[in-house]
Design a protein around this motif. Structure first.
Motif, PDB file in Angstrom:
ATOM      1  N   HIS A  27      57.890  67.547  16.284  1.00  0.00           N
ATOM      2  CA  HIS A  27      56.557  67.402  16.867  1.00  0.00           C
ATOM      3  C   HIS A  27      55.620  66.793  15.830  1.00  0.00           C
ATOM      4  O   HIS A  27      55.802  67.003  14.621  1.00  0.00           O
ATOM      5  N   LEU A  28      54.605  66.091  16.320  1.00  0.00           N
ATOM      6  CA  LEU A  28      53.532  65.603  15.454  1.00  0.00           C
ATOM      7  C   LEU A  28      52.239  65.645  16.275  1.00  0.00           C
ATOM      8  O   LEU A  28      52.038  64.816  17.165  1.00  0.00           O
ATOM      9  N   PHE A  29      51.418  66.652  15.984  1.00  0.00           N
ATOM     10  CA  PHE A  29      50.129  66.809  16.663  1.00  0.00           C
ATOM     11  C   PHE A  29      49.023  66.258  15.766  1.00  0.00           C
ATOM     12  O   PHE A  29      48.903  66.657  14.599  1.00  0.00           O
ATOM     13  N   TRP A  30      48.203  65.369  16.329  1.00  0.00           N
ATOM     14  CA  TRP A  30      47.097  64.781  15.581  1.00  0.00           C
ATOM     15  C   TRP A  30      46.230  63.977  16.560  1.00  0.00           C
ATOM     16  O   TRP A  30      46.786  63.396  17.501  1.00  0.00           O
ATOM     17  N   PRO A  31      44.913  63.923  16.442  1.00  0.00           N
ATOM     18  CA  PRO A  31      44.094  64.480  15.361  1.00  0.00           C
ATOM     19  C   PRO A  31      43.687  65.934  15.579  1.00  0.00           C
ATOM     20  O   PRO A  31      42.910  66.468  14.799  1.00  0.00           O
ATOM     21  N   ASN A  32      44.212  66.550  16.643  1.00  0.00           N
ATOM     22  CA  ASN A  32      43.964  67.959  16.886  1.00  0.00           C
ATOM     23  C   ASN A  32      45.294  68.703  16.963  1.00  0.00           C
ATOM     24  O   ASN A  32      46.343  68.098  17.222  1.00  0.00           O
ATOM     25  N   LEU A  33      45.238  70.000  16.775  1.00  0.00           N
ATOM     26  CA  LEU A  33      46.469  70.780  16.760  1.00  0.00           C
ATOM     27  C   LEU A  33      47.121  70.885  18.136  1.00  0.00           C
ATOM     28  O   LEU A  33      48.297  71.221  18.242  1.00  0.00           O
ATOM     29  N   ASP A  34      46.337  70.615  19.191  1.00  0.00           N
ATOM     30  CA  ASP A  34      46.871  70.751  20.538  1.00  0.00           C
ATOM     31  C   ASP A  34      47.092  69.414  21.247  1.00  0.00           C
ATOM     32  O   ASP A  34      47.869  69.331  22.189  1.00  0.00           O
ATOM     33  N   PHE A  35      46.414  68.380  20.784  1.00  0.00           N
ATOM     34  CA  PHE A  35      46.523  67.078  21.442  1.00  0.00           C
ATOM     35  C   PHE A  35      46.100  65.986  20.457  1.00  0.00           C
ATOM     36  O   PHE A  35      45.110  66.139  19.765  1.00  0.00           O
ATOM     37  N   ALA A  36      46.853  64.949  20.355  1.00  0.00           N
ATOM     38  CA  ALA A  36      48.013  64.643  21.177  1.00  0.00           C
ATOM     39  C   ALA A  36      49.294  64.910  20.379  1.00  0.00           C
ATOM     40  O   ALA A  36      49.283  64.901  19.147  1.00  0.00           O
TER      41      ALA A  36
END
Length: 633
Positions: A27-36
């Protein structure tokens, strides 16, 4: 329905990356921890003059993996017995800058000279879509840049690459297929067509390795809201180099951990749990995601899960993180109305017409707070937040914090009062979804949470010198809930507390422990509680051990959970049954992954981790247990 992805996590509370057991990115979440969540696939490949090409995620590679002590830095060692080489990958996210660092150290363990090439494959679904993406090779920076809308990723190494390919899935240019002859075609640009995703590969020809010789390559993936920012991130990382970035990151986390309460029992998993909870907490907004997973989709903030997680961090000494979370709660709190639901026959009907502001819905996107997919009111969330606020005050004695949040506290308490039954049931809470979000009823856990929330609000009102009438009214409303629990939920004939009423459900349920931990409706030594706990113990007899949610659970087949097992462990620590408490706690630790990540569940037959990994609530319960042990030893 399995979908379990075993992973460790890296991050800086803005960028969050999962690393799988084979050294691949999950997984790679960015620029927020939930999206995208941008990652489709990313891993390395090796071409040797002995065996040709192979991905490091395929046979015959074998793997071992560990975290570097006291930091979110993962080291994966991959061994290929056919070639006779080791590939050691050290992964981390820089503590401040949004850059993923992947350091490859390749060692010839054979007795012969070998010629080797390192390939790196990157397959992104930027902004969670395969359409509209584009990628190109930038010769000035010697990197491949992939982008869509305001998300740009720049990937390159610390030494000049020997080849590259930008391609599309299942196309003549496909960068996944282009590697097998040991070279890359050099297509410099790809733009997605229709629903075809795009991908890229990079190549470093490392030449001849003598026996015992090793060589190193560092790959950086920089991110930015436009091309210049992404390239700047990449170029800054190159300038600071692997060693400098590693030392920065290690220093930051060692300093952060030095601020925590020290413990003697289970100290390594305690520190790993604290780091994990920090990584799930948003640096900018303060919200906390339940888990960094999309299957199951837990990348939301449930105020309930958040309260358990934040009180664990708060208790460990991280008061700033707690204050940020309650700031997030203030923004997320319902401002206009709350959906009010009821059953008409067998149909659940929801309406906003007669709702009231002040509560929280089931779950939210965190950055900024936006309501996530929800299926009705779950009033324990509101009680849990109020309970957490007063817990923070007891730890810090910070009246300023209470004053800043008084409006939120008052609205939440009034919302609970609004949701109390005014006719027939004398003050217990109205029907809603319970803690497991499955059944529509009046739940014991929900009533306990609201009791605790109103007691917390009443105490805060008195601390702040607010009108005594308000404090007294909330106190009385809480006392009505407690009397209702004793009257409606205690089954004297059966000798234990019921899970829920309206409709009556006599199923033994571990969430009933909420009446003691954390909501303190009754003492842990209350005889009714003791009898209920005895029934909980009798209810579960899994081949691998552990405690489940309730008999007949069908979610993922019905298994022991870490949170329920730890819940019972904490209860036994309260009552002084240290042997049983430690037995349960050790069971949880033994069923963590190789990287000490705690799952949501454990397979009842095989003992393998199951569902979301890591689950924040699981790690929070372990922290609570360890700190409870320290308090009472």
């Amino acid at each position: 329905m399995n979908g379990t992805i075993e992973q460790g996590i890296l991050g800086n509370s803005k960028l969050l990356v999962g690393i799988g057991t084979k050294g691949h990115i999950t997984h790679l979440f960015w620029p927020n921890l939930d999206f995208a969540e941008h990652m489709e696939a990313s891993f390395a490949g090796i071409y040797s003059d002995k065996t040709g090409f192979g991905w490091t995620t395929d046979s015959p590679w074998d793997y071992s993996q560990t975290y570097i002590k006291d930091a979110p830095i993962i080291r994966t060692v991959m061994h290929n017995p056919e070639i006779g080489i080791d590939v050691e990958v050290t992964d981390f996210v820089h503590s401040k800058d949004d850059i993923l660092v992947r350091h490859f150290r390749i060692i010839n363990r054979s007795r012969d000279d070998i010629n080797l090439k390192l390939f790196y494959y990157l397959d992104l679904k930027i902004m969670e879509t395969l359409t509209g993406n584009a990628a190109f090779y930038d010769s000035d920076s010697d990197s491949i840049i992939q982008y869509y809308r305001q998300c740009y990723f720049a990937c390159g190494g610390d030494i000049k690459m020997s080849g590259y390919q930008c391609g599309a899935h299942n196309d003549g240019s496909d960068a996944f297929s282009d590697v097998y002859d040991g070279r890359l075609e050099g297509n410099p640009l790809i733009i997605s067509h229709g629903s075809k995703g795009i991908n890229s590969s990079q190549l470093w020809d490392l030449g001849r390795f003598s026996p015992g010789e090793e060589k190193e390559v560092t790959i950086f993936i920089g991110m930015g809201s436009d091309e210049n920012r992404a390239l700047s991130s990449l170029l800054t990382a190159r300038q600071n180099c692997y060693k400098g970035l590693y030392e920065d990151t290690e220093r930051y986390w060692n300093e952060w951990l030095s601020r925590s309460r020290e413990v003697k029992k289970f100290s390594e998993v305690y520190r790993r749990s604290l780091i994990t909870l920090k990584l799930l907490s948003s640096r900018e907004w303060g919200g906390v995601i339940a888990a960094p997973t999309t299957v199951p989709n837990y990348r939301f903030c449930w105020p309930r899960d958040g309260a358990y997680i934040i009180t664990a961090l708060d208790r460990a000494g991280y008061h700033e993180e707690a204050e940020k979370f309650y700031f997030w709660c203030k923004i997320a709190q319902e401002k206009e109305h709350h959906v009010h639901c009821g059953l008409k026959g067998d149909v659940l009907v929801c309406s906003t017409a007669d709702g009231k502001a002040g509560g929280w819905k089931q779950r939210y996107f965190i950055s900024p707070p936006m309501v996530g997919p929800s299926w009705g009111p779950q009033i324990d969330e509101t009680g849990a937040v109020l309970s957490g606020i007063v817990y923070h005050y007891r730890l810090t004695k910070d009246k300023k914090f209470l004053k800043e949040n008084w409006s939120m506290i008052m609205k939440a308490a009034e919302y609970i009062c609004y949701m109390q039954e005014k006719q027939g049931r004398d003050g217990i809470m109205c029907r809603c979804f319970g803690p497991w979000e499955e059944k529509w009823a009046r739940h014991l856990y929900s009533n306990a949470a609201c009791y605790s929330g109103l007691k917390a609000a009443s105490m805060i009102a008195r601390v702040l010198g607010e009108r005594d009438m308000i404090a007294a009214r909330w106190d009385e409303a809480a006392n009505c809930i407690k009397k209702g629990i004793e009257r409606e939920f205690w089954d004297a004939d059966a000798g234990y507390f019921r899970k829920s009423i309206d409709p009556i459900d006599k199923t033994v349920d571990t969430s009933i422990l909420g009446i003691v931990i954390p909501f303190r409706v009754f003492s842990a030594k209350d005889e009714r509680v003791r009898k209920t706990v005895a029934r909980i113990e009798e209810a579960f007899n899994y081949p691998v051990g552990g405690i489940g949610r309730y008999p007949g659970d069908v979610y993922y087949g019905g298994n022991p959970w870490i949170i329920t097992t730890m819940w019972l462990a904490i209860y036994y620590r309260y009552t002084g049954n240290i042997a049983r408490a430690d037995e349960l706690a050790r069971w949880c630790i033994e069923h963590a992954t190789e990287l000490d990540m705690l799952p949501e569940q454990v397979n009842r037959d095989t003992g393998e981790p199951l569902s979301a990994i890591p689950l924040g609530w699981s790690h929070a319960m372990l922290v609570h247990y360890i700190l409870e042990w320290e308090k009472r030893r």
